[in-house]
Enzyme design. Structure first.
Site, PDB file in Angstrom:
ATOM      1  N   GLY A  56     -23.925 108.828  85.148  1.00 15.58           N
ATOM      2  CA  GLY A  56     -25.423 108.978  85.227  1.00 15.58           C
ATOM      3  C   GLY A  56     -26.304 108.329  84.180  1.00 15.58           C
TER       4      GLY A  56
ATOM      5  N   PHE B 245     -25.461 109.507  80.599  1.00 12.76           N
ATOM      6  CA  PHE B 245     -25.802 110.813  80.078  1.00 12.76           C
ATOM      7  C   PHE B 245     -24.544 111.837  80.232  1.00 12.76           C
ATOM      8  CE2 PHE B 245     -27.812 114.984  80.678  1.00 12.76           C
ATOM      9  CZ  PHE B 245     -28.540 114.962  79.535  1.00 12.76           C
TER      10      PHE B 245
ATOM     11  N   TYR C  46     -29.125  90.513  88.419  1.00  9.81           N
ATOM     12  CA  TYR C  46     -28.818  91.025  87.110  1.00  9.81           C
ATOM     13  C   TYR C  46     -28.982  89.648  86.284  1.00  9.81           C
ATOM     14  CZ  TYR C  46     -26.640  94.563  89.527  1.00  9.81           C
ATOM     15  OH  TYR C  46     -26.335  95.947  90.347  1.00  9.81           O
TER      16      TYR C  46
END
Length: 331
Positions: free
Chosen positions: A209, A212, A57
């Site tokens: 998600g 989402f 990351y």
């Protein structure tokens, strides 16, 4: 809010952890470092003990952030990080593919320890299975690091069930990490039964998600050009339009339970198994508090059955990852 605790193998952690990736990578430009340090410490103030990062990351910058944030409270938290992508350990340059050669693992862990400002990694995952290195060799390398006191527990990310069994036979796994949510229920078929059989904890990433399921994204949402969701098939405008049916199911439950869609989605995961510990990420303090509120949301058997029925009517559109990334999962 009373945070619960759960077990990943023999490792005790808070029922919800904090995924730190989005603070530095993949969801657009990195967030302000000072604000993210404050956010990480605010999570601990709200009794979060599991913090998830990885050398990839950034690369490296997220571990540096997490290390600085947690240094004053190091002995009160569980730090999870990951090795396994082929990254130049001196420059951070991505060379493509994976690298889990035992000598590379040992060198990568030294870098992780330095960036995390610690003498041990509580939970060390192989980020993706390396098809060129037998998993027994990987497990053996981590076993040696555990014996040396540099690692506490071993984990795998996005691994197939046979790989999990083989690794676990060499060095018991505390946790397996994979995507899992009402948006992607693939682990239910094979993975969850095997983890239950072996006594391995499960850490779902993207439990909302990739945002989402929180209900704030629709087909008109425009992502930053550097946001990885631009390349994800299920985040195409057409897929988002179709997949809003999923969000409407969750919104309906949230309305009845005086909760938010994000809280319903996380509470659903918590209700699946007592050894599941989701790691939602955020860069916003109010979203952190909202997400953590899921631990007090009680979904009854009737609620859960109703969710399953309604979600079963929705045909989710689009793959969860680009094709090249999908090929690296389930090995």
């Amino acid at each position: 809010m009373a945070m619960q605790s759960r077990k990943l193998g023999q490792l005790e952690v808070s029922a919800l952890g904090l995924g730190c990736m989005s603070m530095s990578a993949l969801y657009g430009p990195p967030a302000d470092k000072g604000e993210m340090i404050s956010l990480i410490r605010a999570a601990h103030d709200q009794d979060v003990t599991l913090f998830d990062t990885a050398e990839s990351y950034g690369p490296f910058t997220n571990e540096e952030l997490v290390g600085e944030a947690l240094a004053p409270i190091r002995d009160q938290v569980v730090i999870a990080t990951k090795f396994g992508f082929d990254i130049d350990l001196a420059t951070g340059a991505r060379r493509g593919g994976t690298n889990s050669r035992p000598e590379h693992i040992a060198a990568a862990v030294e870098g992780c320890l330095k960036r995390l400002r610690t003498d041990r990694i509580d939970l060390l995952y192989q980020h993706r299975v390396d098809p060129e290195v037998p998993i027994e060799d990987v497990a053996g390398a981590v076993k040696a690091l555990i014996a040396a006191g540099k690692v506490g527990h071993f984990g795998l990310s996005e691994a197939g069930v046979q790989t999990i069994r083989r690794a676990h036979a060499i060095q018991p796994l505390a946790a397996v990490q994979s995507e899992y949510s009402l948006f992607w229920r693939g682990p239910e078929a094979e993975l969850l039964p095997v983890l239950e059989e072996l006594g391995i904890g499960f850490v779902p990433f993207s439990p909302l998600g990739a945002g989402f399921l929180a209900g704030k994204i629709d087909e008109t949402t425009v992502f930053d050009p550097t946001d990885f969701r631009n390349a994800v098939p299920r985040f195409s405008p057409e897929a988002r339009r179709a997949n809003m049916a999923l969000v409407e199911v969750i919104r309906s439950v949230a309305g009845r339970k005086a909760a938010t869609p994000a809280q319903v989605a996380l509470a659903w995961l918590l209700a699946r198994k007592p050894w599941i510990v989701p790691i939602p990420g955020t860069t916003k303090p109010h979203r952190l508090t909202e997400n953590l509120g899921a631990v007090t949301l009680d979904l009854t058997d009737g609620d859960l059955a109703g969710i399953d029925i309604e979600i079963g009517k929705v045909a989710v559109q689009g793959e969860r990852l680009p094709e090249a990334a999908l090929k690296m999962t389930g090995l």
